[in-house]
Enzyme design. Structure first.
Site, short mmCIF file in Angstrom:
data_model
loop_
_atom_site.label_atom_id
_atom_site.label_comp_id
_atom_site.label_asym_id
_atom_site.label_seq_id
_atom_site.Cartn_x
_atom_site.Cartn_y
_atom_site.Cartn_z
N LEU A 56 11.41 -20.63 -3.02
CA LEU A 56 10.30 -19.77 -2.59
C LEU A 56 9.08 -19.93 -3.52
O LEU A 56 9.23 -20.02 -4.73
CB LEU A 56 10.79 -18.31 -2.66
CG LEU A 56 9.73 -17.24 -2.40
CD1 LEU A 56 9.61 -16.97 -0.91
CD2 LEU A 56 10.06 -15.94 -3.12
N HIS A 72 3.33 3.11 -8.87
CA HIS A 72 3.15 1.69 -9.17
C HIS A 72 4.41 1.11 -9.84
O HIS A 72 4.81 -0.02 -9.56
CB HIS A 72 1.93 1.47 -10.07
CG HIS A 72 0.64 1.82 -9.39
ND1 HIS A 72 0.34 1.43 -8.10
CD2 HIS A 72 -0.44 2.54 -9.81
CE1 HIS A 72 -0.85 1.88 -7.76
NE2 HIS A 72 -1.35 2.57 -8.77
N ASP A 113 0.83 -1.21 0.00
CA ASP A 113 0.00 0.00 0.00
C ASP A 113 0.86 1.26 0.00
O ASP A 113 1.94 1.28 0.58
CB ASP A 113 -0.89 -0.02 1.25
CG ASP A 113 -2.11 0.85 1.06
OD1 ASP A 113 -2.34 1.35 -0.05
OD2 ASP A 113 -2.85 1.03 2.05
C1 FPP Z 1 -1.66 0.02 -3.42
O1 FPP Z 1 -1.25 1.38 -3.45
C2 FPP Z 1 -1.13 -0.67 -4.59
C3 FPP Z 1 -1.89 -1.23 -5.57
C4 FPP Z 1 -3.36 -1.22 -5.56
C5 FPP Z 1 -1.27 -1.87 -6.73
C6 FPP Z 1 -0.04 -2.67 -6.46
C7 FPP Z 1 0.42 -3.17 -7.74
C8 FPP Z 1 1.68 -3.14 -8.19
C9 FPP Z 1 2.83 -2.68 -7.39
C10 FPP Z 1 1.97 -3.58 -9.60
C11 FPP Z 1 1.60 -4.99 -9.98
C12 FPP Z 1 2.42 -6.00 -9.29
C13 FPP Z 1 3.30 -6.83 -9.89
C14 FPP Z 1 3.96 -7.88 -9.09
C15 FPP Z 1 3.65 -6.73 -11.30
P1 FPP Z 1 -2.34 2.50 -3.69
O2 FPP Z 1 -2.41 2.77 -5.16
O3 FPP Z 1 -3.64 2.11 -3.07
O4 FPP Z 1 -1.68 3.71 -2.96
P2 FPP Z 1 -2.43 4.88 -2.14
O5 FPP Z 1 -3.21 4.20 -1.03
O6 FPP Z 1 -1.29 5.70 -1.64
O7 FPP Z 1 -3.30 5.60 -3.12
#
Ligand code: FPP
Length: 229
Positions: free
Chosen positions: A113, A19, A2
């Site tokens: 893993l 991201h 997050d």
């Molecule tokens: C949460 O931060 C993150 C996500 C919803 C997306 C996570 C996805 C990735 C890092 C990319 C895909 C993964 C791989 C392994 C290729 P948020 O966007 O909710 O952040 P915020 O709460 O600060 O808005």
């Protein structure tokens, strides 16, 4: 994982930049977890609720995922890492589903893993899907309701065959479970850290594991239960 969006905002960058950095962190944490002997690492990459985000962000996340599956699987395979993806297929685009399928097959005999990617995942949906599949097995005569217990039910979850997590790490300072692994986290230790995911590195993982090591787990009893090493 997050905090990608907030990390980017604080730097005056588009959310997608957060991201992008987030994926680099995933790669680093997979390596670090394998090094310290973690057996299963699960990351929450995309929830069943994330489809409500702006189309541009959803498309960008799908493209990062596509790129990860295209470019990183060979290296993970070389390092004896097994890939598993949990969540509902629909409406993930077919070209991604095909790559997932081939990554899972290619790495299925790896013994290092296990890297589990929760994608279009929701904990409640998982429990519903398991209940539906069990009910179907009862209807077709393969199962009977009297035989249902926790061990049996687990075999119908997306995570069938995987151990329950010992430790849940949530970044960004939020202290909630957000529909993640609702069944499996029953006795997990929770660890919250204020850092945003793009700033979470190997050292932070080690600190979290050290903190976990100091916890006493009783699983509802009164005596400490010996932990997995
Ligand atoms: C949460 O931060 C993150 C996500 C919803 C997306 C996570 C996805 C990735 C890092 C990319 C895909 C993964 C791989 C392994 C290729 P948020 O966007 O909710 O952040 P915020 O709460 O600060 O808005």
């Amino acid at each position: 994982m997050d905090g990608n969006g907030r990390w980017a905002k604080e730097r005056g960058l588009p959310r997608t930049a957060g991201h992008k950095r987030g994926v680099e962190r995933v790669e680093e944490i997979i390596r670090a977890a394998a090094e310290v002997g973690v057996k299963v690492l699960t990351v929450f990459a995309f929830s069943s609720e994330n489809w409500t985000r702006p189309k541009k962000e959803v498309n960008m996340l799908m493209s990062l995922l596509d790129n990860f599956l295209e470019k990183r699987i060979a290296e993970l395979h070389k390092n004896n890492i097994r890939i598993r993806v949990i969540g509902r297929d629909k409406p993930i685009p077919d070209y991604i589903l095909n790559k997932i399928d081939s990554a899972e097959k290619k790495t299925e005999n790896n013994t290092g893993l296990t890297f589990v990617l929760a994608l279009n995942y929701g904990g409640r949906a998982e429990i519903i899907d398991a209940a539906r599949r069990f009910a179907e097995a009862v209807a077709s005569g393969k199962e009977s309701p009297e035989m249902l217990n926790e061990d049996k039910f687990e075999k119908y979850l997306y995570t069938a065959g995987l151990p329950d997590p010992d430790l849940l790490i949530r970044t960004s300072g939020e202290m909630r479970i957000s529909n993640f692994l609702l069944w499996q986290l029953s006795y997990a230790e929770f660890y919250f850290i204020k850092k945003y995911w793009p700033d979470f590195g190997k050292k932070d993982l080690q600190t979290a594991i050290e903190e976990y090591d100091r916890r006493e787990r009783r699983f509802g009893g009164i005596n400490a239960v010996k932990k997995n090493s």
